[in-house]
Design an enzyme around this catalytic site. Structure first.
Site, PDB file in Angstrom:
ATOM      1  N   CYS B  97       0.831  -1.202   0.000  1.00  0.00           N
ATOM      2  CA  CYS B  97       0.000   0.000   0.000  1.00  0.00           C
ATOM      3  C   CYS B  97       0.871   1.260   0.000  1.00  0.00           C
ATOM      4  CB  CYS B  97      -0.965  -0.047   1.194  1.00  0.00           C
ATOM      5  SG  CYS B  97      -2.273   1.184   1.078  1.00  0.00           S
ATOM      6  N   HIS B 232      -3.606  -5.394   0.949  1.00  0.00           N
ATOM      7  CA  HIS B 232      -2.921  -5.668   2.217  1.00  0.00           C
ATOM      8  C   HIS B 232      -2.920  -7.156   2.529  1.00  0.00           C
ATOM      9  CE1 HIS B 232      -2.421  -1.568   3.918  1.00  0.00           C
ATOM     10  NE2 HIS B 232      -3.464  -1.274   3.161  1.00  0.00           N
ATOM     11  N   GLU B 234      -1.360  -8.702   4.753  1.00  0.00           N
ATOM     12  CA  GLU B 234      -1.324  -8.948   6.206  1.00  0.00           C
ATOM     13  C   GLU B 234      -2.724  -8.903   6.814  1.00  0.00           C
ATOM     14  OE1 GLU B 234      -0.652  -6.177   4.744  1.00  0.00           O
ATOM     15  OE2 GLU B 234      -1.124  -4.443   6.003  1.00  0.00           O
TER      16      GLU B 234
END
Lengths: 791, 272
Positions: B97, B232, B234
């Site tokens: 990002c 993202h 994660e």
């Protein structure tokens, strides 16, 4: 300024002596107004008396300090004051008599710190506690929507940091005037709801997103009375190791100001919040709105958590309303100390700010730490490494006196005990009986159109276009998000899994029912409590704590105060009845504009826990063929309902809360979820059974059929439209697989319940009326279109 | 190299805010991950003690001016040489990002002819305009060059959330086609926005959530060791992070994001 009241002192900076000793009553009020103190005559006389005993006049900074400390915003005079009821009885503090009383009597062992500090703290798991705070930021948002809302978020995050907690989630509940409000009807100085809406939404998103705190729960409500009084509630949930909750400052500790620099933004924010909005608010109060810088707060947060983990500071508090004047005064008062300050140590955005402005400025992203001498260097280094300024501006002393110096000259000397004993308010309350009546109209034959209209009503319609602009995923711990199902149905509550090594979750929900407040504030408050709790229960939450946030009109007007009393009575009764203690709260009064007072609005925020997030239930239907049950009983309660609203009525039968029934419904839902029988669960609120059913169906893409004939009703309720759209509290729709039919039924046996339908595979919603004929028949696409169109 | 010997360096500055969950994802795989403030890096953290360098999501220095640009200029000016050496040694670098925006602003991506002095691409303001947080489908496009997706078969559809206001991948209008062909030739395209079935979004909203050119969601450098993506991973590491795990009865153990972290760890195990 009038010469004989204000005497410029002969010092190398701008400071005035206020000739209060020679001032008569008229002068005193004039001083209060001209200096923006928002103090009344009794308070001014108390101040005059204090300085008469000292045989001297106050300086401007002293008077301003008193004005800030005694403001409604900082001192909550209304909630702490005496209230005389029409029958002559007295209420000695609404807060103690009702709100805190429920908490005290419940005395839950998991409440760690309630009402005492910047945020309430409850036990979570292992060594951890949860801190929660919800604030209002209505007045600034009315003047400057973006800045007002953004600093509202920033402020409540600092409240959570102010109890040493790491902020992990934000909530926001907003109230606007109708977005299609006619421009011509706007009085001068009032901004159009659409302008305010855009600014507020952008402000909320910008702060939370930039700080990296997920905005996970909220609501948006539209009401005519919000045209002149926008409502902005900002909440924050934090996590802290309980042993790190340190508040033991003492004499000799340094007062460390950390964070952003001080400027002229946010002067008189609190006194401004303690006045009604007028046409002039724009020019007079513009400086009262602060400027937001979320990145500064992000850095501040990192440093504060580092200081916390190393145990280097003895206390912390945020700089919010009243700026330094509140933070320093409250810190000294709390630890029974005095304080001695060198005001010129305060880092400034620009020079030429008068000392009193420095002292009461509400510039954002600042906090006050007390640090023992030995740890001073270490603390300052931690802040430096995060690129944050940290400056010692003075010390706590043992004399109970606040002494301020500027450029070497003493400019203020006030006794701390005096500063925290303003004259008590005595106000009278009046109970006004509203003349309302229940409408009568024929039951429409086809209710599909009514359902579609309600789905498009701004209070029911999808808020996705707004909520998607908030990052609800950052931190990667959002287990149950604001949306669920293929088509993004509205979740009842948000669930966060804050610890990597535990499945325990925090459940965050809210309840708000302003339209019932137009009929009966007592049942409005009861409904808000019920709604917040049932939203929490619907996803699997339990052991619930509540926060109360009142948005009310001018409490100096007896009828407004009377309705506030009634709402507080309900708060006590239902918080106690549900065994859900209040742990924190905040009131915003004086929400009045040329268009009149705000509709009495109580936001209840509920914080529950769920032992294992893998058992959490969402509201979207899961599988065709599954059974649909309703739990809870339906009454003819349509007062303030969305159904009446689309028909142009208010009505008078606001939904009540029957504690016994409600508690049983909630308890059985929890039990059924824990046993794994529940595939989907949704609470019934605005729009009643019909909207809840439609939302469950449209979220999933599955179809649904409902048989109204089976719905348990109270009394002689024989109208399809009433059963469909009544907004009776404490009800749930539950999806249960066929194989659990018996087990589920025996689990919910203690509560009113019935099998009322089943999940279809054809993507249509069919509701069969009391005589067996369909009264609603719509395709999912149609429902989605109506529901997603408005915003 | 053994898995537990791998050291990941996650660099943050004021405004970075996805470092903790990024660290958590790496650590779940058994490697050691460390988060350092850029000030600490300047004060003596030697990047070459680490095998993977990560720029996580957030709003570095507030992203005032243009997303990622301040941090990009700052670190290229102050530790640019070290970064180049890190990359030249084939050590992987990841930008998620805001990290992707920084990699592009610093010239590390697309890096067709090595690190460029000026950015060769941009992550512009979304179309439709505004911040958007939501889950997207991504089709894996890489033929094996990118070390962050080697465990993912080509054509596989991943589900990972995005959350940004400036993620519209753009190439210069004049030489756009030419650069795109170069990217394709070099196997630098890694992820493209698609629908559930893996059909390209072809610019359509909301499948392509930001108006990115050629539906590009993530690219790597010609060596495949520097990877930037807007989504993202994660936030899609564990099964309970999925938006629809409640429909599955109970959450699966992991989400698609894990594959990205796993791939790079596998690469480091083999390479060093």
């Amino acid at each position: 300024m009038n010469k004989h009241l204000y005497i410029k002192k002969d010092l190398p900076f701008e400071i005035y002596e206020i000739n209060i000793l020679e001032a008569d009553e008229k002068d005193l009020l004039k001083i209060s107004e001209e200096m923006g103190l928002a103090l009344n005559l009794e308070e001014m006389l108390t101040i005059k008396n204090y300085f008469s005993q000292k045989h001297r006049n106050p300086t401007d900074i002293e008077l301003q300090t008193i004005g800030q400390t005694w403001s409604e915003h900082c001192y909550h005079k209304t909630f702490k004051g005496l209230i005389i009821l029409p029958d002559g009885k007295e209420i000695d503090s609404l807060f103690k008599t009702f709100i805190a009383k429920a908490t005290r009597e419940l005395s839950m062992p998991w409440c760690i710190s309630v009402f005492e500090d910047n945020a309430g703290i409850i036990y979570f798991e292992g060594v951890y506690g949860i801190a929660v705070k919800v604030e209002t930021h209505n007045h600034p948002s009315a003047i400057e929507p973006f800045g007002g809302a953004a600093t509202g978020v920033g402020g409540v995050i600092r409240d959570v940091l102010g109890v040493w907690a790491d902020p992990i989630a934000c909530t926001d509940v907003l109230g606007f005037g109708p977005l299609d409000y006619e421009f011509a009807k706007l009085p001068p100085g009032i901004k159009h709801p659409r302008y305010i809406f855009r600014g507020v939404v952008a402000g909320i998103g910008s702060y939370g997103n930039n700080m990296g705190i997920p905005t996970v729960n909220g609501a948006i409500y539209f009401d005519e009375s919000y045209v002149g009084n926008v409502v902005v509630y900002c909440g924050c949930v934090g996590l802290l190791p309980i042993s790190k909750y340190v508040k033991n400052a003492g004499t000799g500790d340094h007062l460390i100001l950390v964070g952003g620099r001080t400027g002229r933004d946010g002067i008189h924010g609190v006194t401004f919040a303690s006045l009604e909005l007028t046409e002039k608010s724009e020019e007079v109060s513009r400086p009262a709105v602060q400027i937001a810088n979320p990145i500064e707060e992000e850095k501040l947060k990192r440093a504060i958590i580092a200081v916390r983990d190393l145990g280097l500071a003895s206390s912390i508090t945020d700089l919010g309303g009243g700026g330094l004047s509140s933070a320093v005064g409250e810190t000294a008062y709390k630890f029974k100390c005095g304080a001695s300050l060198e005001l010129d140590n305060v880092p400034l955005k620009y020079s030429n700010i008068a000392p009193w402005e420095i002292y009461i400025s509400e510039s954002q992203e600042r906090m006050l730490l007390t640090v023992p001498e030995n740890n001073l260097d270490k603390v300052i280094r931690i802040f430096m490494n995060e690129d944050v300024e940290a400056t010692s501006i003075g010390k706590l002393t043992n004399d109970g006196v606040l002494k301020i110096k500027y450029k070497g000259f003493p400019i203020a000397e006030l006794d701390i005990p005096f500063l925290f004993s303003p004259p008590r308010f005595r106000r009278t309350a009046k109970f006004v009986k509203l003349k309302l009546k229940e409408p009568f109209f024929q039951e429409p034959k086809d209710l599909t159109k009514d359902l579609l209209r309600i789905l498009s009503s701004p209070n029911v319609a999808s808020k996705e276009s707004v909520v998607r602009t908030y990052d609800h995923e950052v931190k990667g711990n959002t287990v149950l998000k604001p949306f669920c199902g293929k088509n993004n149905g509205p979740s009842d509550a948000a669930v966060i899994k804050p610890l990597d090594n535990s499945w325990r979750g925090i459940v965050i929900s809210c309840g708000i029912n302003p339209s019932y407040g137009k009929i009966n504030v007592y049942w409005m408050a009861a409904s808000a409590i019920d709604e917040a709790i049932r939203n929490n229960v619907a996803v699997g939450g339990r052991r619930i704590a509540l926060l109360d946030n009142f948005v009310w009109g001018n409490p100096e007007k007896p009828d407004r105060l009377g309705s506030l009393v009634r709402a507080c009575v309900a708060c006590y009764r239902f918080a106690k009845g549900f065994r859900t203690p209040f742990i924190s709260g905040k009131d915003s009064l004086y929400n009045e504009s040329p268009l009149g007072p705000v509709t009495p609005t109580l936001l209840i925020t509920a914080i529950g826990v769920v032992p294992d997030i893998r058992k959490v239930v969402s509201m979207d239907l899961k599988e065709a063929g599954n059974l649909i049950y309703i739990v809870g009983r339906t009454y003819a309660e349509l007062g303030g309902s969305e159904y009446y609203r689309i028909k142009g009525f208010l009505g008078k039968s606001a939904p009540k809360v029957r504690l016994e029934e409600a508690r049983r419904s909630m308890r059985t839902i929890t039990r059924a979820i824990d046993k794994g029988y529940v595939r989907a669960c949704h609470d019934l609120s605005e729009g009643g059974l019909a909207v809840a059913a439609a939302e469950m169906a449209l979220a999933s893409g599955h179809g649904l059929e409902i048989w109204l004939r089976n719905v348990p009703v109270a009394g002689d309720l024989r109208r399809n439209d009433y059963i469909l759209f009544s907004e009776s509290n404490s009800r749930f729709l539950v999806e249960v697989p066929e194989k659990y039919k018996k087990a589920f039924e025996s689990t919910v046996n203690g509560a009113h319940h019935a099998l009322i339908g089943k999940v279809r595979d054809d993507g249509s919603l069919i509701i069969y009326g009391l005589n067996g004929d369909p009264v609603i028949h719509a395709g999912i696409e149609e429902l989605i279109n109506s529901w997603k169109k408005p915003l | 190299m053994r898995c537990e010997e791998i050291r990941v360096c996650i660099v943050r500055v004021g405004g970075t805010n996805c470092d903790a969950e990024t660290k958590r994802s790496f650590e779940d795989l058994g490697v050691k991950a460390f988060v350092y403030h850029f000030n600490e890096v300047l004060q003596g953290i030697d990047l070459l003690d680490y095998h993977i360098l990560v720029l996580p999501g957030g709003f570095a220095y507030g992203d005032y001016v243009r997303a990622g640009v301040i941090f990009a200029k700052n670190f290229m000016a102050r530790i640019g040489k070290k970064i180049m050496r890190f990359v030249d040694e084939g050590r992987p670098m990841l930008g998620i990002c805001n990290g992707f925006q920084i990699l592009v602003e610093s010239g590390l991506l697309p890096g067709i002819n090595g690190v460029s002095e000026h950015p060769e691409a941009a992550l512009a303001t979304n179309i439709p305009i505004g911040y958007r947080c939501g889950w997207v489908y991504l089709r894996h496009e890489n033929n094996g060059k990118c070390v962050f997706t080697r465990l993912i078969p080509k054509g596989r559809v991943l589900r990972i959330p995005i959350s940004h206001a400036e993620g519209r991948f753009l190439l210069p209008t004049v030489r756009g086609e030419e650069i795109l062909n170069k990217l394709l030739e070099n196997d630098q395209i890694v992820l493209r926005y698609s629908n559930e079935n893996g059909e390209y979004a072809e610019g359509r909203y909301p499948e392509n959530p930001n108006g990115s050119f050629y539906d590009i969601a993530g690219i790597c450098n010609p060596e495949g060791t520097v990877f930037g993506l807007m989504p993202h991973p994660e936030r899609a590491y564990y099964g309970w992070q999925l938006p629809d795990w409640t429909r599955m009865g109970k959450p699966p153990k992991y989400g698609d994001g894990k594959l990205i972290f796993e791939s790079v760890v596998q690469y480091v195990i083999r390479k060093f």
